[in-house]
Design a protein around this motif. Structure first.
Motif, mmCIF file in Angstrom:
data_model
loop_
_atom_site.group_PDB
_atom_site.id
_atom_site.type_symbol
_atom_site.label_atom_id
_atom_site.label_comp_id
_atom_site.label_asym_id
_atom_site.label_seq_id
_atom_site.Cartn_x
_atom_site.Cartn_y
_atom_site.Cartn_z
ATOM 1 N N THR A 17 0.858 -1.182 0.000
ATOM 2 C CA THR A 17 0.000 0.000 0.000
ATOM 3 C C THR A 17 0.896 1.235 0.000
ATOM 4 O O THR A 17 1.735 1.387 0.899
ATOM 5 N N THR A 18 0.712 2.093 -0.983
ATOM 6 C CA THR A 18 1.585 3.259 -1.139
ATOM 7 C C THR A 18 0.966 4.477 -0.476
ATOM 8 O O THR A 18 -0.181 4.838 -0.743
ATOM 9 N N VAL A 19 1.740 5.100 0.399
ATOM 10 C CA VAL A 19 1.319 6.313 1.099
ATOM 11 C C VAL A 19 2.498 7.271 1.113
ATOM 12 O O VAL A 19 3.608 6.890 1.503
ATOM 13 N N GLY A 20 2.259 8.512 0.691
ATOM 14 C CA GLY A 20 3.321 9.507 0.703
ATOM 15 C C GLY A 20 4.530 9.094 -0.107
ATOM 16 O O GLY A 20 5.664 9.451 0.239
ATOM 17 N N GLY A 21 4.324 8.333 -1.158
ATOM 18 C CA GLY A 21 5.426 7.891 -2.006
ATOM 19 C C GLY A 21 6.153 6.662 -1.497
ATOM 20 O O GLY A 21 7.060 6.151 -2.166
ATOM 21 N N GLU A 22 5.778 6.149 -0.317
ATOM 22 C CA GLU A 22 6.432 4.966 0.236
ATOM 23 C C GLU A 22 5.506 3.757 0.140
ATOM 24 O O GLU A 22 4.318 3.832 0.464
ATOM 25 N N ALA A 23 6.078 2.637 -0.309
ATOM 26 C CA ALA A 23 5.323 1.389 -0.414
ATOM 27 C C ALA A 23 5.409 0.651 0.922
ATOM 28 O O ALA A 23 6.479 0.186 1.317
ATOM 29 N N ILE A 24 4.285 0.572 1.623
ATOM 30 C CA ILE A 24 4.232 -0.102 2.922
ATOM 31 C C ILE A 24 3.923 -1.579 2.682
ATOM 32 O O ILE A 24 2.909 -1.915 2.059
ATOM 33 N N PRO A 25 4.780 -2.493 3.154
ATOM 34 C CA PRO A 25 4.550 -3.920 2.893
ATOM 35 C C PRO A 25 3.279 -4.427 3.561
ATOM 36 O O PRO A 25 2.941 -4.014 4.679
ATOM 37 N N VAL A 26 2.597 -5.330 2.876
ATOM 38 C CA VAL A 26 1.354 -5.931 3.370
ATOM 39 C C VAL A 26 1.489 -7.445 3.297
ATOM 40 O O VAL A 26 1.914 -7.992 2.276
ATOM 41 N N ARG A 27 1.126 -8.115 4.381
ATOM 42 C CA ARG A 27 1.116 -9.581 4.401
ATOM 43 C C ARG A 27 -0.279 -10.077 4.755
ATOM 44 O O ARG A 27 -0.998 -9.450 5.544
ATOM 45 N N ARG A 28 -0.660 -11.187 4.169
ATOM 46 C CA ARG A 28 -1.872 -11.854 4.637
ATOM 47 C C ARG A 28 -1.618 -12.435 6.021
ATOM 48 O O ARG A 28 -0.474 -12.679 6.413
ATOM 49 N N VAL A 29 -2.710 -12.671 6.760
ATOM 50 C CA VAL A 29 -2.607 -13.284 8.087
ATOM 51 C C VAL A 29 -2.971 -14.757 7.977
ATOM 52 O O VAL A 29 -4.013 -15.111 7.409
ATOM 53 N N ARG A 30 -2.102 -15.600 8.518
ATOM 54 C CA ARG A 30 -2.373 -17.040 8.483
ATOM 55 C C ARG A 30 -3.188 -17.473 9.701
ATOM 56 O O ARG A 30 -4.175 -18.170 9.585
ATOM 57 N N ARG A 31 -2.736 -17.048 10.907
ATOM 58 C CA ARG A 31 -3.487 -17.414 12.118
ATOM 59 C C ARG A 31 -3.035 -16.557 13.295
ATOM 60 O O ARG A 31 -1.979 -15.934 13.264
ATOM 61 N N PHE A 32 -3.881 -16.551 14.325
ATOM 62 C CA PHE A 32 -3.595 -15.873 15.583
ATOM 63 C C PHE A 32 -3.335 -16.940 16.653
ATOM 64 O O PHE A 32 -4.017 -17.959 16.699
ATOM 65 N N THR A 33 -2.384 -16.671 17.528
ATOM 66 C CA THR A 33 -2.120 -17.534 18.684
ATOM 67 C C THR A 33 -2.070 -16.652 19.914
ATOM 68 O O THR A 33 -1.269 -15.721 19.983
#
Length: 382
Positions: A174-190
């Motif tokens: 996701t790009t904000v202010g010219g910077e690409a912020i990495p995005v990961r899917r979530v597999r699970r919560f523990t």
């Protein structure tokens, strides 16, 4: 970048959760002056700092606060900039799921597509500029569909007091202010693993701590409640329908305690993650902005020792002090002269009616003191 250009273009409301009792900060923290209304890190209280951090991403400071009846007047006094009708006092504590969901059901009636951010009231953020950047990226992502966005803290140790998020595949940043912020899917919560599992998680490099900060549209959260907590949904719908009417307080007091007492993690996030990585629409952004939940006296010591000039890692809040061959201590005795001689890693906290003496390691168990005082009927001390 100016404050005006920093503000999000998407309708956004922040929900600050402020109903906790903060028992691990006894004796300073009591039922009527919990951790979030204390000045633990500077001149402003924890909740004042939380609201102030949100200012640069808000539109017209659309903040809602969920607290309890004991703290309500104190919080209202500390946050005069927030309209009183946006400070909701729970008639009975029901954990985080009903609190988050109530705000969503109220906001859904105004603008179903508005993005809601959930924020604990008692955390610290070391890099506020980076926090704003990640938050704006999260708002943008949450506004792009039926997505649930969580902020995950890169772990620095095998902590057993936090929940963990296992990361899935990387998707388009996701790009904000010219910077690409990495995005990961979530597999699970523990939720709060034992030491061995926590160590395994950290070593894998594929897990992050659950910060307790989430973003989603009002409609997304309401739909998730209807799907995963169907008994809760009609109660909250009726409360929201009464909002702004003379009947609201009575309806709220009657129906809200009927909601299941359950955390947002157990009620929504875990069952949503069970759908599988590709179908859950759960995404994680990096909370790489020097986050600390200040969960104990030891955590407060660690935070203050890093942000202040301290001799021998001793954090001492007193009129004056003498230190002799002592290291790694935390002392709060603001009206006393404090002398440390030959001690290491101790915690001493003095108030008008109580004194705590423990070690930094033992400070995780301070909540047990409150339970014992309760069993002894010493409500004057809790």
């Amino acid at each position: 970048m100016s404050s005006a250009t920093m503000k999000t273009r998407h309708p956004f409301a922040a929900v600050v959760l402020a109903g906790g009792s903060g028992t691990r900060f006894w004796p300073r923290s009591r039922r009527a002056r919990a951790k979030q209304v204390l000045q633990l890190d500077g001149d402003r209280t924890m909740i004042q700092q939380t609201v102030a951090r949100l200012d640069d991403v808000m539109q017209d400071l659309a903040v809602w606060v969920i607290t309890n009846d004991v703290l309500c007047s104190t919080i209202t006094g500390q946050l005069p900039e927030i309209p009183q009708n946006r400070i909701l006092c729970e008639p009975e504590s029901r954990n985080t799921a009903p609190a988050c969901a109530l705000a969503a059901f109220l906001l859904e009636r105004e603008d179903p597509e508005s993005v809601i951010g959930i924020f604990p009231s008692d955390h610290t953020i070391g890099n506020v500029a980076r926090f704003h950047m990640i938050l704006r990226a999260g708002i943008k992502l949450a506004a792009s569909g039926s997505k649930i966005v969580v902020l995950g803290v890169p772990p620095t140790r095998d902590e057993t007091g936090y929940g963990y998020i296992e990361l899935g595949e990387a998707v388009t940043p996701t790009t904000v202010g010219g910077e690409a912020i990495p995005v990961r899917r979530v597999r699970r919560f523990t939720e709060k693993p034992d030491r061995a599992r926590a160590r395994k998680f950290v070593r894998s490099g594929n897990y992050v701590w659950n910060s307790g900060m989430f973003l989603w549209s009002a409609k997304t959260l309401c739909d998730a409640v209807r799907e995963h907590s169907p008994a809760m949904a009609p109660l909250l719908d009726k409360i929201a329908a009464a909002w702004g009417t003379p009947a609201f307080e009575a309806v709220y007091a009657d129906l809200y305690p009927q909601c299941e007492s359950i955390s947002i993690d157990y009620a929504i996030l875990e069952p949503r993650s069970a759908k599988g990585e590709g179908a859950s629409e759960l995404y994680c952004l990096p909370a790489d902005f020097a986050w600390n939940d200040l969960g104990s006296w030891a955590a407060l010591h660690e935070h203050l020792a890093e942000t202040r000039e301290c001799k021998n890692q001793n954090v001492i809040e007193a009129q004056n002090t003498v230190q002799v061959e002592s290291t790694g201590c935390y002392v709060f005795a603001p009206n006393k002269m404090v002398a440390l001689v030959g001690v290491k890693d101790i915690v001493v906290v003095e108030t008008e009616d109580a004194m705590l003496i423990t070690t930094r390691q033992g400070s995780q168990d301070v909540g047990k003191v409150v339970k014992e005082l309760k069993s002894l009927g010493r409500t004057d001390l809790i």
